[in-house]
Design a protein around this motif. Structure first.
Motif, short mmCIF file in Angstrom:
data_model
loop_
_atom_site.label_atom_id
_atom_site.label_comp_id
_atom_site.label_asym_id
_atom_site.label_seq_id
_atom_site.Cartn_x
_atom_site.Cartn_y
_atom_site.Cartn_z
N ARG A 63 0.86 -1.19 0.00
CA ARG A 63 0.00 0.00 0.00
C ARG A 63 0.89 1.24 0.00
O ARG A 63 1.70 1.44 0.90
CB ARG A 63 -0.92 0.03 1.22
CG ARG A 63 -1.97 -1.07 1.24
CD ARG A 63 -3.07 -0.70 2.24
NE ARG A 63 -3.85 0.44 1.76
CZ ARG A 63 -4.69 1.14 2.54
NH1 ARG A 63 -4.80 0.85 3.83
NH2 ARG A 63 -5.39 2.14 2.04
N ASN A 64 0.72 2.06 -1.03
CA ASN A 64 1.60 3.21 -1.23
C ASN A 64 0.76 4.46 -1.47
O ASN A 64 -0.34 4.38 -2.03
CB ASN A 64 2.53 2.95 -2.42
CG ASN A 64 3.26 1.62 -2.29
OD1 ASN A 64 4.23 1.52 -1.55
ND2 ASN A 64 2.79 0.58 -2.98
N LEU A 65 1.30 5.61 -1.08
CA LEU A 65 0.56 6.86 -1.14
C LEU A 65 1.45 7.99 -1.64
O LEU A 65 2.57 8.16 -1.15
CB LEU A 65 0.02 7.20 0.25
CG LEU A 65 -0.59 8.59 0.48
CD1 LEU A 65 -1.84 8.79 -0.37
CD2 LEU A 65 -0.91 8.79 1.96
N LEU A 67 1.06 11.82 -1.54
CA LEU A 67 0.15 12.76 -0.87
C LEU A 67 -0.16 14.00 -1.67
O LEU A 67 -1.25 14.57 -1.55
CB LEU A 67 0.75 13.17 0.48
CG LEU A 67 0.25 12.44 1.72
CD1 LEU A 67 0.97 12.98 2.96
CD2 LEU A 67 -1.25 12.60 1.88
N THR A 75 4.58 10.44 -9.60
CA THR A 75 3.58 9.37 -9.49
C THR A 75 3.81 8.31 -10.56
O THR A 75 3.67 7.11 -10.29
CB THR A 75 2.16 9.96 -9.64
OG1 THR A 75 2.04 11.13 -8.85
CG2 THR A 75 1.11 8.95 -9.20
N THR A 89 -2.16 5.13 -4.10
CA THR A 89 -3.15 6.21 -4.00
C THR A 89 -2.45 7.52 -4.35
O THR A 89 -1.42 7.86 -3.77
CB THR A 89 -3.73 6.30 -2.58
OG1 THR A 89 -4.43 5.09 -2.29
CG2 THR A 89 -4.69 7.47 -2.45
N ASN A 91 -3.02 11.45 -4.40
CA ASN A 91 -3.92 12.46 -3.83
C ASN A 91 -3.58 13.86 -4.35
O ASN A 91 -2.40 14.22 -4.44
CB ASN A 91 -3.80 12.44 -2.31
CG ASN A 91 -4.74 13.44 -1.66
OD1 ASN A 91 -5.94 13.29 -1.73
ND2 ASN A 91 -4.18 14.48 -1.04
N TRP A 127 -4.46 14.02 6.41
CA TRP A 127 -4.51 12.61 6.02
C TRP A 127 -4.26 11.68 7.20
O TRP A 127 -4.79 10.58 7.26
CB TRP A 127 -3.50 12.33 4.91
CG TRP A 127 -3.82 11.06 4.19
CD1 TRP A 127 -3.59 9.78 4.62
CD2 TRP A 127 -4.47 10.93 2.93
NE1 TRP A 127 -4.03 8.87 3.70
CE2 TRP A 127 -4.58 9.55 2.65
CE3 TRP A 127 -4.94 11.84 2.00
CZ2 TRP A 127 -5.16 9.06 1.49
CZ3 TRP A 127 -5.51 11.36 0.83
CH2 TRP A 127 -5.61 9.98 0.59
N TYR A 135 -0.10 2.87 5.56
CA TYR A 135 0.68 2.77 4.33
C TYR A 135 2.10 2.28 4.57
O TYR A 135 2.75 2.65 5.54
CB TYR A 135 0.71 4.12 3.61
CG TYR A 135 -0.63 4.47 3.01
CD1 TYR A 135 -0.98 4.01 1.75
CD2 TYR A 135 -1.57 5.22 3.72
CE1 TYR A 135 -2.23 4.30 1.20
CE2 TYR A 135 -2.80 5.51 3.18
CZ TYR A 135 -3.13 5.05 1.92
OH TYR A 135 -4.36 5.33 1.37
N ILE A 138 5.09 6.32 1.70
CA ILE A 138 4.40 7.58 1.41
C ILE A 138 5.40 8.58 0.82
O ILE A 138 6.47 8.81 1.40
CB ILE A 138 3.77 8.19 2.68
CG1 ILE A 138 2.75 7.21 3.28
CG2 ILE A 138 3.10 9.52 2.37
CD1 ILE A 138 2.17 7.65 4.61
N SER A 182 0.26 8.56 8.99
CA SER A 182 -0.42 7.65 8.07
C SER A 182 0.41 6.42 7.73
O SER A 182 -0.12 5.45 7.19
CB SER A 182 -0.77 8.38 6.77
OG SER A 182 -1.64 9.46 7.02
#
Length: 271
Positions: A63-65, A67, A75, A89, A91, A127, A135, A138, A182
């Motif tokens: 699971r990666n984010l 922000l 990205t 994700t 954002n 967040w 996560y 991040i 997070s």
């Protein structure tokens, strides 16, 4: 009589002359030069090589984010590194920037990778309340002073004031604190700016560690890790690395620091 510099321009050059000393004229010249771009992904998206190299420093998990994802270059680099079944994700709070982000991801990523991406619109500063302890990795590529863009925009330069840095640093601290909250215990946070000002870089890390040091540790980054990605001349700082275009063949500016969420200790467990 020679015309005087607008007040903002004089403040800007005075501030960075004090910060960099005799180095400032060469650094200013490099900043005013044409920004380097290299292709990433297929079809190609053109990105500063420093940005591409730094995005590869973040250890990814399931699971990666990202922000503050727009416009989407970093990205794309993260998405291209995802392991099978891993998710990302992306954002972006601004609708206009989020629309651009969606276009970039759609145009430059294969469909199977797109299916493992989620684009969201939350306030990055909050967040940690939205999804705490979730996560593995991040990217906090935060809004910053972006002095290269200021130098290229006479209007922005004319109204520049050092108080601008203070206002931006407040947002940066909130986003980095949210990223730390997070991350899972053992998870990673990569803090990134394109700023020259130390108050947005190492000093921001010092402030964060003073308040969140019980939750996070800073991991050492070696300039050689960027040299392997083609970026030579990165400078080691107290808490990270700084890529500046006068010594990195035009790449940057970019600052990065890698943090890891601490495992909870018995002192963190309520009785």
């Amino acid at each position: 009589m020679p015309s005087k510099q607008p007040r903002g321009e004089a403040l800007f050059h005075g501030y960075y002359q004090d910060l960099f000393g005799d180095r400032w004229p060469a650094l200013q010249q490099a900043l005013e030069g044409e920004a380097l771009r290299i292709p990433v992904n297929d079809p190609p998206y053109y990105l500063d090589p420093a940005s591409a190299a730094v995005a590869r420093l973040l250890p990814l998990g399931q699971r990666n984010l990202d922000l503050c994802a727009a416009p989407g270059g970093k990205t794309l680099v993260l998405a291209g590194r995802l392991e099978e079944q891993a998710t990302l994700t992306a954002n972006e709070r601004s609708q206009a920037r989020r629309d651009r982000l969606r276009r970039v991801l759609k145009e430059h990523l294969p469909r199977d990778v797109q299916q493992r991406l989620r684009v969201t619109s939350h306030d990055a500063r909050r967040w940690g309340l939205h999804e705490p302890d979730q996560y593995d990795a991040i990217l906090a590529d935060v809004p910053c002073s972006s002095e290269r863009h200021v130098l290229a925009d006479p209007t922005e330069l004319a109204r520049w004031n050092p108080r601008r840095i203070d206002r931006i640093a407040i947002t940066q601290f909130a986003i980095l604190a949210a990223a730390i909250d997070s991350a899972k215990p053992g998870g990673y946070v990569l803090y990134v700016t394109c700023a020259l000002a130390n108050r947005e870089n190492d000093l921001l890390l010092e402030r964060t560690l003073a308040r969140r040091g019980h939750r996070v540790e800073v991991l050492p980054l070696d300039p050689e890790s960027l040299a392997r990605e083609g970026i030579r001349g990165a400078e080691k700082t107290t808490w990270g690395l700084h890529i500046l275009p006068d010594r990195c063949n035009g790449a940057g500016p970019l600052y990065c620091s890698l943090l890891r969420r601490r495992q909870p200790s018995s002192a963190d467990v309520p009785e």
